[in-house]
Design a protein around this motif. Sequence first.
Motif, PDB file in Angstrom:
ATOM      1  N   GLN A 166       0.812  -1.260   0.198  1.00 46.86           N
ATOM      2  CA  GLN A 166       0.153  -0.106   0.130  1.00 46.86           C
ATOM      3  C   GLN A 166       0.752   1.219   0.020  1.00 46.86           C
ATOM      4  O   GLN A 166       0.692   1.999  -0.744  1.00 46.86           O
ATOM      5  CB  GLN A 166      -1.205   0.080   1.227  1.00 46.86           C
ATOM      6  CG  GLN A 166      -1.940  -0.931   1.064  1.00 46.86           C
ATOM      7  CD  GLN A 166      -2.983  -0.579   2.484  1.00 46.86           C
ATOM      8  OE1 GLN A 166      -2.723   0.027   3.132  1.00 46.86           O
ATOM      9  NE2 GLN A 166      -4.141  -1.495   2.413  1.00 46.86           N
ATOM     10  N   ALA A 167       1.925   1.337   0.913  1.00 43.27           N
ATOM     11  CA  ALA A 167       2.899   2.426   1.000  1.00 43.27           C
ATOM     12  C   ALA A 167       3.527   2.640  -0.414  1.00 43.27           C
ATOM     13  O   ALA A 167       3.758   3.829  -1.022  1.00 43.27           O
ATOM     14  CB  ALA A 167       3.959   2.289   2.180  1.00 43.27           C
ATOM     15  N   MET A 168       3.956   1.480  -1.064  1.00 44.32           N
ATOM     16  CA  MET A 168       4.405   1.803  -2.287  1.00 44.32           C
ATOM     17  C   MET A 168       3.492   2.303  -3.457  1.00 44.32           C
ATOM     18  O   MET A 168       3.922   3.329  -4.157  1.00 44.32           O
ATOM     19  CB  MET A 168       5.097   0.444  -2.592  1.00 44.32           C
ATOM     20  CG  MET A 168       5.841   0.335  -4.163  1.00 44.32           C
ATOM     21  SD  MET A 168       6.307  -1.213  -4.888  1.00 44.32           S
ATOM     22  CE  MET A 168       4.638  -1.912  -5.192  1.00 44.32           C
ATOM     23  N   ALA A 169       2.417   1.653  -3.587  1.00 47.98           N
ATOM     24  CA  ALA A 169       1.451   2.252  -4.493  1.00 47.98           C
ATOM     25  C   ALA A 169       0.817   3.750  -4.185  1.00 47.98           C
ATOM     26  O   ALA A 169       0.795   4.220  -5.083  1.00 47.98           O
ATOM     27  CB  ALA A 169       0.195   1.054  -4.475  1.00 47.98           C
ATOM     28  N   ALA A 170       0.915   3.932  -2.779  1.00 43.43           N
ATOM     29  CA  ALA A 170       0.427   5.430  -2.768  1.00 43.43           C
ATOM     30  C   ALA A 170       1.647   6.157  -3.147  1.00 43.43           C
ATOM     31  O   ALA A 170       1.317   7.313  -3.647  1.00 43.43           O
ATOM     32  CB  ALA A 170       0.411   5.517  -1.212  1.00 43.43           C
ATOM     33  N   ALA A 171       2.926   5.828  -2.949  1.00 41.12           N
ATOM     34  CA  ALA A 171       3.808   6.774  -3.516  1.00 41.12           C
ATOM     35  C   ALA A 171       3.950   6.674  -4.951  1.00 41.12           C
ATOM     36  O   ALA A 171       4.248   8.049  -5.419  1.00 41.12           O
ATOM     37  CB  ALA A 171       5.178   6.057  -2.950  1.00 41.12           C
ATOM     38  N   ILE A 172       3.682   5.838  -5.531  1.00 43.11           N
ATOM     39  CA  ILE A 172       3.704   5.804  -6.911  1.00 43.11           C
ATOM     40  C   ILE A 172       2.535   6.685  -7.312  1.00 43.11           C
ATOM     41  O   ILE A 172       2.656   7.661  -8.373  1.00 43.11           O
ATOM     42  CB  ILE A 172       3.456   4.345  -7.676  1.00 43.11           C
ATOM     43  CG1 ILE A 172       4.895   3.556  -7.264  1.00 43.11           C
ATOM     44  CG2 ILE A 172       3.385   4.403  -9.070  1.00 43.11           C
ATOM     45  CD1 ILE A 172       4.801   2.109  -7.691  1.00 43.11           C
TER      46      ILE A 172
END
Length: 265
Positions: A166-172
Amino acid sequence: MGSNYYGDKRLTDEMPIMVAAQHADHNTSNIKHVHHHPEGQLYIPLQGVIVVEAGDVRQVLPRGRLGWIPPDMPHGATAYASTFKPGLAGYTIHLAPSLCAELPPRSRVMRMSALAASLLERMVAWPGGMPADAAGRRLMTVFLDEVHAADEEPLHLTMPSHPRLQAMAAAIADDPADETDLDAWAAKLGWSRRSLTRHFRDQTGMSLVEWRQVARLQKGMELLNGGASVTTVALSLGYDSVSSFIALFRRILGVTPARFAQFDT
């Protein structure tokens, strides 16, 4: 829209559908409050874009698309007028649960057929947004047949359920121009490249490359709708060449970014 759609009653099998106009202005900036209801819902833009947050899915809807929200799914939406056309942004259609059984169980973005668009032009003239007679009910039935048969489009993003993903996707999503590759993300998350790839696809239905591509497209539609030039948008999204952005935009949306910005597709 509040919990009641007409009077103090909900939609029923006797009164199973309601069509309502959705308006926007240049200053709209916040997603409407998240809510849910037993009715299913369709968002249909006429100009500008409608941004829908539904469960773990984010949709950015340009003209010619249908955004589907199943019954009881928490969601919120914001209609953004195009730079030159504040006012009527599109329509929402609420459907009684009995009409939703054959529609997808998850939120989806679908292409609106020419027949469905023609039927909608007649449906919006219903008194109170509801069919008044048997002829109106027949229009409704054909319209829903068209929705059921509509082609799905890759204009939605599913957020992964794992907190690190989730954190990775939100950053992208926040910065689609970020070119951090799979190996770098795997190192940041403490996973192998293979595990990251497998878990991300299992939870989103897309590869990381595909997910980032749609995130860029969503951001691009919002920026173009706000008046940014095609060159500015392409460069801000991390494309080395404007032509690459134009090619992706045309392949997925069927129209160039310039035409989208000028005519809202």
